[in-house]
Design an enzyme around this catalytic site. Structure first.
Site, PDB file in Angstrom:
ATOM      1  CB  CYS A   1      51.457  15.711  -4.054  1.00  0.00           C
ATOM      2  SG  CYS A   1      49.675  15.603  -4.217  1.00  0.00           S
TER       3      CYS A   1
ATOM      4  CB  VAL B   1      44.870   9.438  -7.476  1.00  0.00           C
ATOM      5  CG1 VAL B   1      45.586   8.146  -7.222  1.00  0.00           C
ATOM      6  CG2 VAL B   1      43.468   9.413  -6.879  1.00  0.00           C
ATOM      7  N   GLY B   2      44.295  12.607  -6.504  1.00  0.00           N
ATOM      8  CA  GLY B   2      43.626  13.833  -6.883  1.00  0.00           C
ATOM      9  C   GLY B   2      44.548  15.018  -6.971  1.00  0.00           C
ATOM     10  CB  CYS B   3      47.353  16.095  -5.198  1.00  0.00           C
ATOM     11  SG  CYS B   3      48.565  17.404  -5.058  1.00  0.00           S
ATOM     12  N   GLY B   4      47.944  16.773  -8.525  1.00  0.00           N
ATOM     13  CA  GLY B   4      48.983  16.720  -9.537  1.00  0.00           C
ATOM     14  C   GLY B   4      50.186  17.556  -9.171  1.00  0.00           C
TER      15      GLY B   4
END
Length: 274
Positions: A114, A109-112
């Site tokens: 990926c 979720v921390g990566c927009g």
């Protein structure tokens, strides 16, 4: 009101200096959401399983799969044991355009960003926002994140999610959305605004997170001229904001804020922000 499937009660043990006690905490759920366009999965994001239609529409808009809600011929939400599918069926020209840019964004979720296909897709060319001062004042910016606190019931319950809100001139939060992912919360907000016919040019977006590249990208693509965040921007996010004409206010809390780009968009003299 928080939907019952959005949280989970978990038992634990709280250890403090004065002793140990049993506790029960509410934790936010995190579910795979597949964004499916014309039968092909374009992205899978881990997200809070609420406001799915808003999330799907906001994602489709900010990631360039559609340019307007009218590009969508049909939409449906299909729950599965493993997660949720948000299925779009697009109209002719948009359907052809999407075939040229298949993406697979399975990641944390921390990566927009990926799973993107190339470095060029990571740093997209952004439109330049129209010049001119917005109707947002110093006073509005100074109280923006405090005003957003009143619209974060899931955060109050779990202390584990981000929020994005749309603030109108005068400091009112007109709409807010929450999610375990900061970029998911922003997509949900932008989708909700599109569903309700709210013009992003007439206010500011407010975030409970830091400002990374994808947060600037999504805000500019939505057409909002002012972005307010409780934490700092990254250096490259600031460069993008400067090029795109976006006013970026950071460290907005307790009646104070810093402006790093296009400060003239924010009306001065309306109140004392200190």
């Amino acid at each position: 009101m928080i939907s019952p499937w959005v949280t989970h009660s978990a038992a634990g043990v709280s250890v403090r200096r004065d002793g140990v006690r049993d506790i029960v905490r509410s934790l936010p759920e995190e579910t795979p959401i597949a964004l499916v366009f014309d039968g092909t999965t374009a992205a899978v994001m881990m997200a809070t399983p609420d406001d799915i239609a808003d999330f799907a529409l906001g994602f489709a808009l900010t990631e360039g799969f559609i340019s307007a809600p009218s590009d969508v011929a049909e939409f449906e939400i299909v729950p599965h044991e493993q997660g949720i599918e948000a299925r779009f069926w697009l109209k002719g020209e948009r359907a052809e355009a999407v075939k040229a840019r298949r993406r697979n964004m399975l990641g944390p979720v921390g990566c927009g960003l990926c799973g993107i296909d190339s470095l060029e897709q990571a740093i997209r060319s952004l439109p330049v926002l129209a010049q001119g001062q917005s109707a947002i004042s110093q006073c509005d910016v100074a109280r923006a994140t405090d005003a957003l606190c009143a619209h974060q019931p899931l955060h109050d319950l779990t202390r584990a999610v981000h929020a994005a809100g749309f603030m109108r001139p005068g400091g009112q939060i007109a709409l807010a959305r929450e999610d375990v992912g900061r970029h998911n919360a922003l997509d949900k907000l932008i989708g909700a605004m599109a569903h309700q016919g709210i013009d992003p040019r007439e206010g500011a977006i407010v975030l409970t997170s830091r400002v990374s590249v994808e947060m600037v990208q999504k805000t500019v693509i939505a057409g909002c001229p002012v972005l307010i965040a409780v934490s700092a921007p990254t250096a490259h996010a600031l460069r993008l904001a400067e090029r795109a004409g976006l006013a970026l206010a950071a460290f907005a809390r307790d009646g104070r804020f810093d402006v790093y780009s296009h400060a003239k968009r924010i009306q001065t003299g309306a109140c004392n922000a200190a």
